[in-house]
Scaffold this motif. Sequence first.
Motif, mmCIF file in Angstrom:
data_model
loop_
_atom_site.group_PDB
_atom_site.id
_atom_site.type_symbol
_atom_site.label_atom_id
_atom_site.label_comp_id
_atom_site.label_asym_id
_atom_site.label_seq_id
_atom_site.Cartn_x
_atom_site.Cartn_y
_atom_site.Cartn_z
ATOM 1 N N GLY B 341 -8.868 -10.490 -6.649
ATOM 2 C CA GLY B 341 -8.055 -9.306 -6.880
ATOM 3 C C GLY B 341 -7.986 -8.386 -5.686
ATOM 4 N N ASN B 342 -7.954 -8.997 -4.480
ATOM 5 C CA ASN B 342 -7.989 -8.178 -3.274
ATOM 6 C C ASN B 342 -6.609 -7.606 -2.943
ATOM 7 N N VAL B 343 -6.594 -6.333 -2.563
ATOM 8 C CA VAL B 343 -5.354 -5.648 -2.191
ATOM 9 C C VAL B 343 -5.579 -4.928 -0.873
ATOM 10 N N ARG B 344 -4.751 -5.245 0.117
ATOM 11 C CA ARG B 344 -4.756 -4.461 1.356
ATOM 12 C C ARG B 344 -3.513 -3.599 1.377
ATOM 13 N N MET B 345 -3.721 -2.306 1.473
ATOM 14 C CA MET B 345 -2.596 -1.385 1.661
ATOM 15 C C MET B 345 -2.647 -0.900 3.101
ATOM 16 N N SER B 346 -1.551 -1.079 3.826
ATOM 17 C CA SER B 346 -1.485 -0.523 5.183
ATOM 18 C C SER B 346 -0.204 0.289 5.263
ATOM 19 N N LEU B 347 -0.383 1.600 5.308
ATOM 20 C CA LEU B 347 0.749 2.514 5.188
ATOM 21 C C LEU B 347 1.449 2.681 6.528
ATOM 22 N N PRO B 348 2.747 2.464 6.567
ATOM 23 C CA PRO B 348 3.456 2.723 7.819
ATOM 24 C C PRO B 348 3.546 4.233 8.063
ATOM 25 N N PRO B 349 3.614 4.643 9.335
ATOM 26 C CA PRO B 349 3.834 6.062 9.612
ATOM 27 C C PRO B 349 5.044 6.559 8.817
ATOM 28 N N GLY B 350 4.935 7.748 8.327
ATOM 29 C CA GLY B 350 6.047 8.316 7.561
ATOM 30 C C GLY B 350 5.958 8.067 6.067
ATOM 31 N N THR B 351 4.965 7.298 5.618
ATOM 32 C CA THR B 351 4.825 7.044 4.178
ATOM 33 C C THR B 351 4.731 8.383 3.420
ATOM 34 N N PRO B 352 5.626 8.625 2.453
ATOM 35 C CA PRO B 352 5.565 9.891 1.708
ATOM 36 C C PRO B 352 4.382 9.883 0.736
ATOM 37 N N ALA B 353 3.771 11.051 0.572
ATOM 38 C CA ALA B 353 2.620 11.183 -0.326
ATOM 39 C C ALA B 353 2.967 10.758 -1.749
ATOM 40 N N GLN B 354 4.211 11.018 -2.161
ATOM 41 C CA GLN B 354 4.540 10.702 -3.557
ATOM 42 C C GLN B 354 4.573 9.195 -3.819
ATOM 43 N N GLU B 355 4.808 8.392 -2.775
ATOM 44 C CA GLU B 355 4.752 6.936 -2.983
ATOM 45 C C GLU B 355 3.314 6.513 -3.294
ATOM 46 N N VAL B 356 2.377 7.154 -2.611
ATOM 47 C CA VAL B 356 0.976 6.852 -2.872
ATOM 48 C C VAL B 356 0.590 7.309 -4.279
ATOM 49 N N GLU B 357 1.076 8.468 -4.670
ATOM 50 C CA GLU B 357 0.771 8.963 -6.026
ATOM 51 C C GLU B 357 1.329 8.012 -7.073
ATOM 52 N N ARG B 358 2.559 7.564 -6.832
ATOM 53 C CA ARG B 358 3.170 6.646 -7.788
ATOM 54 C C ARG B 358 2.355 5.353 -7.873
ATOM 55 N N PHE B 359 1.861 4.885 -6.723
ATOM 56 C CA PHE B 359 1.021 3.688 -6.722
ATOM 57 C C PHE B 359 -0.225 3.904 -7.577
ATOM 58 N N LEU B 360 -0.835 5.075 -7.422
ATOM 59 C CA LEU B 360 -2.058 5.363 -8.180
ATOM 60 C C LEU B 360 -1.768 5.449 -9.678
ATOM 61 N N GLU B 361 -0.549 5.830 -10.007
ATOM 62 C CA GLU B 361 -0.165 5.852 -11.429
ATOM 63 C C GLU B 361 0.009 4.444 -11.988
ATOM 64 N N VAL B 362 0.594 3.590 -11.164
ATOM 65 C CA VAL B 362 0.966 2.255 -11.632
ATOM 66 C C VAL B 362 -0.225 1.290 -11.650
ATOM 67 N N LEU B 363 -1.129 1.437 -10.676
ATOM 68 C CA LEU B 363 -2.183 0.442 -10.476
ATOM 69 C C LEU B 363 -3.054 0.169 -11.712
ATOM 70 N N PRO B 364 -3.568 1.216 -12.380
ATOM 71 C CA PRO B 364 -4.502 0.925 -13.483
ATOM 72 C C PRO B 364 -3.880 0.039 -14.566
ATOM 73 N N GLY B 365 -2.664 0.351 -14.966
ATOM 74 C CA GLY B 365 -2.003 -0.462 -15.991
ATOM 75 C C GLY B 365 -1.742 -1.875 -15.513
ATOM 76 N N THR B 366 -1.378 -2.008 -14.243
ATOM 77 C CA THR B 366 -1.094 -3.332 -13.704
ATOM 78 C C THR B 366 -2.350 -4.197 -13.705
ATOM 79 N N VAL B 367 -3.454 -3.632 -13.219
ATOM 80 C CA VAL B 367 -4.708 -4.391 -13.194
ATOM 81 C C VAL B 367 -5.134 -4.749 -14.618
ATOM 82 N N ALA B 368 -5.029 -3.776 -15.521
ATOM 83 C CA ALA B 368 -5.433 -4.030 -16.910
ATOM 84 C C ALA B 368 -4.623 -5.167 -17.514
ATOM 85 N N ALA B 369 -3.321 -5.190 -17.226
ATOM 86 C CA ALA B 369 -2.457 -6.233 -17.789
ATOM 87 C C ALA B 369 -2.854 -7.607 -17.249
ATOM 88 N N VAL B 370 -3.149 -7.676 -15.960
ATOM 89 C CA VAL B 370 -3.542 -8.962 -15.383
ATOM 90 C C VAL B 370 -4.865 -9.413 -16.004
#
Lengths: 461, 461
Positions: B341-370
Amino acid sequence: MAYFDAASAAPLHPVARQALLAALDEGWADPARLYREGRRARLLLDAAREAAAECVGCRADELVFTPSGTRAVHSGVAGALAGRRRVGRHLIVSAVEHSSVLHAAEAHEAAEGGSVTRVPVDRTGAVAPEAYAASLREDTALACLQSANHEVGTEQPVSRVAEACRAAGVPLLVDAAQSLGWGRVEGDWSLLTGSAHKWGGPSGVGLLVVRKGVRFAPQGPGDERESGRAPGFENLPAIVAAAASLRAVRAEAAAEAARLRELTERIRSRVPDLVPDVEVVGDPSRRLPGIVTFSCLYVDGETLLHELDRAGFSVSSGSSCTSSTLTPSHVLRAMGVLSEGNVRMSLPPGTPAQEVERFLEVLPGTVAAVREKLGAPAAPETVRAAGPDLVVDALGRRCPVPVIELAKVIGDVPVGGTVRVLSDDEAARLDIPAWCEMRGQEYVGEEPADRGTAYLVRRTS
Amino acid sequence: MAYFDAASAAPLHPVARQALLAALDEGWADPARLYREGRRARLLLDAAREAAAECVGCRADELVFTPSGTRAVHSGVAGALAGRRRVGRHLIVSAVEHSSVLHAAEAHEAAEGGSVTRVPVDRTGAVAPEAYAASLREDTALACLQSANHEVGTEQPVSRVAEACRAAGVPLLVDAAQSLGWGRVEGDWSLLTGSAHKWGGPSGVGLLVVRKGVRFAPQGPGDERESGRAPGFENLPAIVAAAASLRAVRAEAAAEAARLRELTERIRSRVPDLVPDVEVVGDPSRRLPGIVTFSCLYVDGETLLHELDRAGFSVSSGSSCTSSTLTPSHVLRAMGVLSEGNVRMSLPPGTPAQEVERFLEVLPGTVAAVREKLGAPAAPETVRAAGPDLVVDALGRRCPVPVIELAKVIGDVPVGGTVRVLSDDEAARLDIPAWCEMRGQEYVGEEPADRGTAYLVRRTS
């Protein structure tokens, strides 16, 4: 400005530019990745491979993209040689291959057990299929032959050589860099290489084709990209542009070839009329449409290039003074033709006829000016009474001075008398015999001198 | 769509795009030619070299452009080894180098007399300078160390290792592919490599720096381009774009690094709170600003990547199921951390903070489903009465199933009892000990079984 050096690098085709721009947005991601940007990149890569393979006339899984034509040649030669190491370590190349092939051959020769046969060419620059076939041996691992020569445009008898190689069970690698934009390479070849920036594609893309069934062992560290044959991240936007432009130039090839052939035909026939003491080299008919090459007696190639550049023409030259090593082009040497004042014109597709006409207007005056500056004999050499033999000391003088000095004194010896030219310039070895050929004088031979070499010429007319 | 895989390939920087477009018009000709298009190309090439050298912190004549970072590494390692062949044939690399370095090391090991030491790393992925120094030998020809790791972002102690190498008279090659966009590599290194598409430049450009005085003998067939160190026609438009974008990203680096570091810090701290049974790997502070990597117990990496992709996130993974060889990433293996279950996130310069927040919202449900789909143990393992020892047959099952099966039965043996997991999956070798570490159970060891390997775990709590 008229750019007549397409054989070095063709200007970017509009289709290449368009495809490159589109692929910069769509194809920057890693095609090995599973996410959508990666899948999109993979689709683009697969489509480019299909398109390029269709143009080459091979299967998509036989073709890989490399970072340049040179890399394709180096990898192709090394992989094919290693794949047949058990058979032997003998390599055949023609004497007029591109430097990338010759460098690969030199590297092979320097390695343990490696041997190389360089098949000579005739005065037009072509190998004789029989001579090529005769060089095939029991231990020949690989044979290389260009589809057409990059300096003089002469086409090689690839089909017939391929037949001989096939009969001997030896794979033939065809360097098709100069011809791939014009059409498929006919014949039963085994490996093929190409270079996108020669057909109007971007730089940074070569291609290497290895037919199914050909033994091939990639050399050096590899990775999983491009079937293990071209390590490193794929230059996808450039690959997409390369494939798209190859398809585009092929669609225009027949019409453009006819047009360019007419233009180069005109140069071939007009230059000797307009400029005295010129030798047009290369095969007059079996040749690429856009290339024409000639050499001008008593002219220094570098000065001529500069003067033509000032007049707005970009051409290249195989003269010794334009090379970093101060030796004439190996192609001209192998052909045994004059190298001084050498001009290669390679017209890019779309060259307007009036640019060629303007060149023909400018050339005679430019050559005459260079000759005058060098003190070249203006008129045919006149007969003067003198002793039977003469020595010309041209030591330390560079091309074309030794030939100019010879030409100045040949009239000072009687018919049957000799002129001995002392020279330490590499070009003299090629250009003094070539001058004799052009002037109908007898070239007796060369011998070592205290310094440099003595070239002996007998006056016969 | 959120693209979080900049460590594979960064999207093209706007300056790179602009420079590329301009250079397509100005820089397509051969920079070795004497006419004006050639001279213009030469000027562009020289200027690009000056700019890149200034960013690297070296002299322009120490830097050549190669067709990729991989090529730079392959050529750099081979040339440096050959340059010191008389000293010996010993090569040092860290265990967590990029595959291009490891492939070069393998090729060297396969060649006559070549030997390689792979310096291990700690659980954060860093080498210990003392351990690295201790591997230096009389016959060491070259040492290699990355500036920072491409999978977990951990920075290596380059300055201190360079000091040790300098003291031993051994050149150090630094693969700076991941860090060059952020700043110069400090310390007294001898060779350095980089890759433009990692900093937002185009693909098709790497760079190889060889400090004056370092013995270097380029290998394989060469030509006169790039000081004889990178044969083949220069990919000039891409080189121009690479240099321009390196300068541009450097100008933005300090501010952008602080911003990205805050985002990855947030991911590092939030993910273990939001998702149970997660191991965040890599050094928490000595690390690149934009990379964060974690592994999720009882999760199959490929499925997780697909689910995240469907949710609009592009990430990569070092899990075995995402590699073509079905083995976990060599970096995670060398660190001895969980790979499933390894995940590497490498953020390109300019990554908006809200994309990271959205990821943090989505991740728990995604992992739980898998996890649910895989039948992973939902709650901590409960104590059940059973015999003292158990055997779990997970032969033929792939990661993360062996670990899931282990977790399901650990509660069935009493404290002090053992579970013997039979598995033929490579990932189990890494993930069963990692699971024990996370769960506070005792990993006893492995032994060969009739089929596959038996992993022995003792229940301690």
